[in-house]
Design a protein around this motif. Structure first.
Motif, PDB file in Angstrom:
ATOM      1  N   GLU A 163       2.198   4.914 -10.840  1.00 21.84           N
ATOM      2  CA  GLU A 163       1.547   4.300  -9.801  1.00 21.84           C
ATOM      3  C   GLU A 163       2.251   2.928  -9.421  1.00 21.84           C
ATOM      4  O   GLU A 163       2.227   2.802  -8.213  1.00 21.84           O
ATOM      5  CB  GLU A 163       0.248   4.121 -10.129  1.00 21.84           C
ATOM      6  CG  GLU A 163      -0.690   5.233 -10.425  1.00 21.84           C
ATOM      7  CD  GLU A 163      -0.834   6.030  -9.107  1.00 21.84           C
ATOM      8  OE1 GLU A 163      -1.064   5.661  -7.902  1.00 21.84           O
ATOM      9  OE2 GLU A 163      -0.937   7.360  -9.366  1.00 21.84           O
ATOM     10  N   LEU A 164       2.839   2.447 -10.458  1.00 20.59           N
ATOM     11  CA  LEU A 164       3.404   1.117 -10.257  1.00 20.59           C
ATOM     12  C   LEU A 164       5.114   1.261  -9.794  1.00 20.59           C
ATOM     13  O   LEU A 164       5.585   0.524  -8.936  1.00 20.59           O
ATOM     14  CB  LEU A 164       3.432   0.318 -11.373  1.00 20.59           C
ATOM     15  CG  LEU A 164       2.249  -0.381 -11.871  1.00 20.59           C
ATOM     16  CD1 LEU A 164       2.081  -1.154 -13.196  1.00 20.59           C
ATOM     17  CD2 LEU A 164       1.732  -1.267 -10.655  1.00 20.59           C
ATOM     18  N   ARG A 165       5.548   2.401 -10.251  1.00 26.06           N
ATOM     19  CA  ARG A 165       7.071   2.707  -9.897  1.00 26.06           C
ATOM     20  C   ARG A 165       7.359   2.874  -8.558  1.00 26.06           C
ATOM     21  O   ARG A 165       8.231   2.729  -7.991  1.00 26.06           O
ATOM     22  CB  ARG A 165       7.470   3.755 -10.835  1.00 26.06           C
ATOM     23  CG  ARG A 165       8.234   3.554 -12.219  1.00 26.06           C
ATOM     24  CD  ARG A 165       8.338   4.579 -13.091  1.00 26.06           C
ATOM     25  NE  ARG A 165       9.113   4.471 -14.304  1.00 26.06           N
ATOM     26  CZ  ARG A 165       9.448   5.161 -15.168  1.00 26.06           C
ATOM     27  NH1 ARG A 165       8.901   6.537 -15.026  1.00 26.06           N
ATOM     28  NH2 ARG A 165       9.778   5.018 -16.473  1.00 26.06           N
ATOM     29  N   THR A 166       6.247   3.842  -7.845  1.00 31.56           N
ATOM     30  CA  THR A 166       6.484   4.317  -6.632  1.00 31.56           C
ATOM     31  C   THR A 166       6.773   3.073  -5.646  1.00 31.56           C
ATOM     32  O   THR A 166       7.448   3.121  -4.804  1.00 31.56           O
ATOM     33  CB  THR A 166       5.201   5.274  -6.127  1.00 31.56           C
ATOM     34  OG1 THR A 166       5.399   6.503  -7.274  1.00 31.56           O
ATOM     35  CG2 THR A 166       5.536   5.853  -4.852  1.00 31.56           C
ATOM     36  N   PRO A 167       5.765   2.283  -5.627  1.00 31.59           N
ATOM     37  CA  PRO A 167       5.697   1.085  -4.840  1.00 31.59           C
ATOM     38  C   PRO A 167       6.744   0.220  -5.023  1.00 31.59           C
ATOM     39  O   PRO A 167       7.559  -0.305  -3.912  1.00 31.59           O
ATOM     40  CB  PRO A 167       4.521   0.402  -5.092  1.00 31.59           C
ATOM     41  CG  PRO A 167       3.861   0.938  -6.154  1.00 31.59           C
ATOM     42  CD  PRO A 167       4.272   2.352  -6.296  1.00 31.59           C
TER      43      PRO A 167
END
Length: 397
Positions: A163-167
């Motif tokens: 979830e954090l890597r994508t943005p």
């Protein structure tokens, strides 16, 4: 752990005035009877112990001398007396104090001073077995709960990292694009200033830092869960080493720190996970730069150990580590200085990750340090992981 009681074995007591012949007949009738309590007004005053009692009466003149005498003549007038409901550990302590005799010959249970029954080797053994079984059950339950919690933690970290890597990747990508346009001397967009470009650079650096932190936490969770898989292959040790050093050089230059590579052995191919090896060096060299004084030298020394193992040493002239902190900093999220006194930022994962990565390759991590002098960190790979150049070239044909 649940409270374990010893269940008293009720044995019909005799009175102090009862004669020994009464007790003798009872012992003769019941071979399993190891003791008979002597009770007066509900309170124990002694204990007839089978072995000693029967030996006396079995003597040549034993029955003639004692058969008609009161049991008080042959009873133990100071037997071990235990309060009913006492924890098994307390009873074990009492038995140790009174020696083996109390277990072999029996002891008395009371409740508020009133006779309840006797304890035997069997009752003690049974209670201790119940305790051991209960303890084993608790440990099994605790282990299953710990494993479930560990799986939940790993799943949480994996999901959160995604979830954090994508943005983050989007933020880093867009800031890279802005900086690339600036580097190419492209005309600035309306309203764009040098300050905006500085902001973009800060965003880019912060995003990359946060991404590295997330990756480190995820790697550590995988290693803890035994889910980290090495992608091993043969690669040129010198080439990958210099790639890592080149990356950290950007961190060293602003501080005027020189990175030196020294090779005592040439043409070495290493069978390992190249990406993990690169990460090991990145962590160690960047740590050395972080804790080194401006204008100093950080040396990366590759040599053969005494046993023919491959050694990679990262040597700095930095602040050093106190001897009592060396083991401490191997633990995740721990640093040599206190949380509020730290002069250098970091998660405390760099060295623990290196330690775990090296162990995954069958190697070891050694640390030598002296405060205000510097630190030498030595990574040791087994000799079996080194491949001669000719053999490696043949395998790649």
């Amino acid at each position: 752990m649940p409270h374990m009681d010893i269940s008293p074995l009720f044995v019909q007591p005799v009175l102090p005035d009862d004669i020994c012949a009464v007790a003798y007949d009872r012992f003769e009738e019941d071979e399993s009877l190891i003791a008979i309590p002597v009770v007066e007004d509900g309170k124990p005053v002694g204990l007839l112990k089978r072995m000693s009692f029967m030996l006396v009466l079995a003597g040549r003149f034993g029955r003639a001398l004692f058969e008609r005498k009161p049991v008080t003549e042959l009873m133990d007038d100071s037997p071990l007396i235990v309060e009913h409901g006492s924890p098994i550990d307390t009873i074990n302590s009492f038995l140790l104090t009174h020696g083996e005799a109390a277990v072999q010959t029996g002891f008395i249970f009371v409740q508020n001073g009133q006779y309840m029954g006797i304890g035997t080797a069997y009752t003690v053994l049974h209670a201790n077995m119940q305790k051991a079984e209960a303890r084993a059950s608790e440990l099994d339950k605790a282990l299953m709960e710990a494993e479930a919690a560990n799986r939940a933690k790993t799943n949480f970290l994996a999901n959160m990292s995604h979830e954090l890597r994508t943005p983050l990747n989007a933020i880093i990508g867009f800031s890279d694009l802005i900086l690339l346009q600036s580097d190419n001397d492209s005309p600035k967009a309306e309203g764009q200033s040098d300050t905006h470009l500085e902001y973009a650079q800060d965003i880019n650096q912060s995003g990359k830092h946060l991404l590295n932190v997330i990756n480190s936490i995820l790697d550590m969770s995988k290693l803890d869960a035994g889910a980290f898989i090495l992608k091993e292959d043969t690669f040129d040790l010198r080439e990958v080493t210099e790639q890592a050093v080149h990356i950290v050089n950007g961190q060293a230059k602003p501080k005027g720190i020189t990175l030196q590579c020294r090779y005592d052995i040439d043409d070495i191919m290493l069978y390992a996970d190249a990406q993990v090896y690169r990460q090991i060096l990145l962590n160690l060299v960047s740590n050395a730069v972080k804790f080194s004084n401006a204008g100093s030298v950080v040396c990366i020394h590759i040599l053969l150990g005494v046993n023919g193992d491959l050694c990679i040493e990262v040597i700095d002239q930095g602040i050093g580590i106190a001897k009592e902190d060396i083991d401490h900093i191997r633990k995740p999220f721990m640093q040599a200085e206190g949380t509020f006194a730290r002069n250098h930022e970091g998660t405390g994962l760099g060295l623990p990750l290196v330690d775990a990565f090296v162990k995954a390759h069958g190697g070891s991590l050694e640390i030598e340090s002296e405060l205000s002098v510097g630190t030498k960190v030595r990574v040791v790979f087994p000799a079996s992981r080194m491949v001669e150049t000719e053999v490696a070239d043949f395998n790649m044909i």
